[in-house]
Design an enzyme around this catalytic site. Structure first.
Site, PDB file in Angstrom:
ATOM      1  N   LYS A  66       0.826  -1.214   0.000  1.00  0.00           N
ATOM      2  CA  LYS A  66       0.000   0.000   0.000  1.00  0.00           C
ATOM      3  C   LYS A  66       0.862   1.267   0.000  1.00  0.00           C
ATOM      4  O   LYS A  66       0.561   2.223  -0.694  1.00  0.00           O
ATOM      5  CB  LYS A  66      -0.933   0.025   1.224  1.00  0.00           C
ATOM      6  CG  LYS A  66      -1.902  -1.146   1.287  1.00  0.00           C
ATOM      7  CD  LYS A  66      -2.957  -0.954   2.357  1.00  0.00           C
ATOM      8  CE  LYS A  66      -2.417  -0.924   3.776  1.00  0.00           C
ATOM      9  NZ  LYS A  66      -1.845  -2.195   4.245  1.00  0.00           N
ATOM     10  N   ARG A  87      -0.731  -9.023  13.586  1.00  0.00           N
ATOM     11  CA  ARG A  87      -1.279  -7.956  12.732  1.00  0.00           C
ATOM     12  C   ARG A  87      -2.101  -8.555  11.592  1.00  0.00           C
ATOM     13  O   ARG A  87      -3.148  -8.010  11.217  1.00  0.00           O
ATOM     14  CB  ARG A  87      -0.148  -7.081  12.177  1.00  0.00           C
ATOM     15  CG  ARG A  87       0.445  -6.149  13.233  1.00  0.00           C
ATOM     16  CD  ARG A  87       1.808  -5.627  12.831  1.00  0.00           C
ATOM     17  NE  ARG A  87       1.771  -4.780  11.661  1.00  0.00           N
ATOM     18  CZ  ARG A  87       2.813  -4.603  10.834  1.00  0.00           C
ATOM     19  NH1 ARG A  87       3.964  -5.224  11.053  1.00  0.00           N
ATOM     20  NH2 ARG A  87       2.707  -3.818   9.804  1.00  0.00           N
ATOM     21  N   ARG A 134      -9.965   0.485   8.962  1.00  0.00           N
ATOM     22  CA  ARG A 134      -9.509  -0.856   9.343  1.00  0.00           C
ATOM     23  C   ARG A 134     -10.657  -1.695   9.903  1.00  0.00           C
ATOM     24  O   ARG A 134     -10.477  -2.865  10.191  1.00  0.00           O
ATOM     25  CB  ARG A 134      -8.443  -0.770  10.448  1.00  0.00           C
ATOM     26  CG  ARG A 134      -7.077  -0.298  10.014  1.00  0.00           C
ATOM     27  CD  ARG A 134      -6.224  -1.439   9.497  1.00  0.00           C
ATOM     28  NE  ARG A 134      -4.903  -1.578  10.059  1.00  0.00           N
ATOM     29  CZ  ARG A 134      -3.829  -0.879   9.730  1.00  0.00           C
ATOM     30  NH1 ARG A 134      -3.905   0.111   8.878  1.00  0.00           N
ATOM     31  NH2 ARG A 134      -2.673  -1.151  10.262  1.00  0.00           N
TER      32      ARG A 134
HETATM   33  P1  AMP Z   1       0.368   0.327   9.472  1.00  0.00           P
HETATM   34  O1  AMP Z   1       1.603   1.153   9.277  1.00  0.00           O
HETATM   35  O2  AMP Z   1      -0.781   0.803   8.618  1.00  0.00           O
HETATM   36  O3  AMP Z   1       0.613  -1.154   9.350  1.00  0.00           O
HETATM   37  O4  AMP Z   1      -0.112   0.598  10.987  1.00  0.00           O
HETATM   38  C1  AMP Z   1       0.708   0.272  12.093  1.00  0.00           C
HETATM   39  C2  AMP Z   1      -0.137   0.197  13.366  1.00  0.00           C
HETATM   40  O5  AMP Z   1      -0.788   1.469  13.598  1.00  0.00           O
HETATM   41  C3  AMP Z   1      -1.266  -0.812  13.331  1.00  0.00           C
HETATM   42  O6  AMP Z   1      -0.822  -2.106  13.681  1.00  0.00           O
HETATM   43  C4  AMP Z   1      -2.223  -0.224  14.374  1.00  0.00           C
HETATM   44  O7  AMP Z   1      -1.757  -0.458  15.691  1.00  0.00           O
HETATM   45  C5  AMP Z   1      -2.100   1.271  14.116  1.00  0.00           C
HETATM   46  N1  AMP Z   1      -3.075   1.746  13.089  1.00  0.00           N
HETATM   47  C6  AMP Z   1      -2.816   2.239  11.842  1.00  0.00           C
HETATM   48  N2  AMP Z   1      -3.953   2.581  11.196  1.00  0.00           N
HETATM   49  C7  AMP Z   1      -4.966   2.287  12.046  1.00  0.00           C
HETATM   50  C8  AMP Z   1      -6.387   2.386  11.963  1.00  0.00           C
HETATM   51  N3  AMP Z   1      -7.011   2.825  10.865  1.00  0.00           N
HETATM   52  N4  AMP Z   1      -7.112   1.978  13.049  1.00  0.00           N
HETATM   53  C9  AMP Z   1      -6.525   1.525  14.172  1.00  0.00           C
HETATM   54  N5  AMP Z   1      -5.182   1.390  14.302  1.00  0.00           N
HETATM   55  C10 AMP Z   1      -4.410   1.765  13.263  1.00  0.00           C
END
Ligand code: AMP
Length: 211
Positions: free
Chosen positions: A16, A166, A92
């Site tokens: 992404k 995750r 999410r």
């Molecule tokens: P990512 O970089 O998108 O993989 O996000 C890393 C972490 O940030 C995730 O594992 C969540 O803990 C938090 N996070 C990111 N986006 C969201 C979201 N839309 N809702 C809740 N937690 C989020």
């Protein structure tokens, strides 16, 4: 063409971030990414929002979702300043999708499809250059310069145990989001296991056809 307003959906490690960067360059839209926003504010005090933990860090280090109230506020603020955008890492879960529908209309929800084995391989091998922000992979894309190689770090949540958590959080919460946009007729799927350039060619064409 008016600036497109789109979501990029897909599991952690689906590409992404890479494809969002291409979209921003090509279509001149804002990149709104909750993951980066939260990483930059990991220790902000969220205790007033009646949350289980006092900072985003505790949720993120466990691979759990940060509470909706926190991420909804981040996205609302970012979208109020954008004409076109690519939203990356949000929504999410279905509650976030409903909140988003109150904030704006969408042209497209783009889904990058990648198998679970490939995701684990990509994420556990992912490394970051803290000086430039450049992303590498120990096997697919190692840096040529040994000096860079030496300073590479792994994201706190890219160890195998947290990666598996995750992915299971993704499966449970975000699969319903994908189905939701499919029902709304906004979802387009792209095979995310192709080479990055091939994925980009399909992504670009899909956006041009939708906007
Ligand atoms: P990512 O970089 O998108 O993989 O996000 C890393 C972490 O940030 C995730 O594992 C969540 O803990 C938090 N996070 C990111 N986006 C969201 C979201 N839309 N809702 C809740 N937690 C989020």
């Amino acid at each position: 063409m008016a600036q497109p307003r789109l979501l990029i959906l897909g599991a952690p490690g689906a590409g992404k971030g890479t494809q969002s960067a291409n979209i921003v360059d090509e279509f001149d839209v804002e990149h709104v990414t909750t993951g980066d926003a939260l990483r930059a504010n990991k220790d902000m005090d969220i205790s007033e929002m009646d949350t289980e933990y006092d900072t985003p860090r505790e949720y993120m280090d466990k691979g759990e979702l940060v509470p909706d109230a926190v991420v909804n506020a981040i996205v609302d603020e970012a979208l109020s300043q954008a004409d076109g955008f690519v939203l990356d890492g949000y929504p999410r879960n279905l509650e976030q999708a409903e909140e988003l529908a109150e904030m704006t209309e969408l042209d497209l929800a783009l889904m990058l499809d990648v198998s679970e084995e490939e995701l684990v391989h990509r994420l556990t091998g992912r490394r970051l250059d803290p000086e430039t922000g450049e992303i590498y992979h120990v096997e697919y894309n190692p840096p040529e310069d040994p000096e860079i190689e030496e300073r590479l770090v792994q994201r706190d949540d890219d160890d195998e145990e947290t990666v598996r958590e995750r992915l299971s959080v993704y499966e449970e919460n975000t699969e319903p989001v994908v189905e939701h946009y499919e029902t709304e007729g906004l979802l387009e799927r792209v095979d995310g296991e192709q080479a990055p350039d091939e994925v980009w060619a399909e992504v670009k064409e899909t956006i041009e056809n939708a906007a």
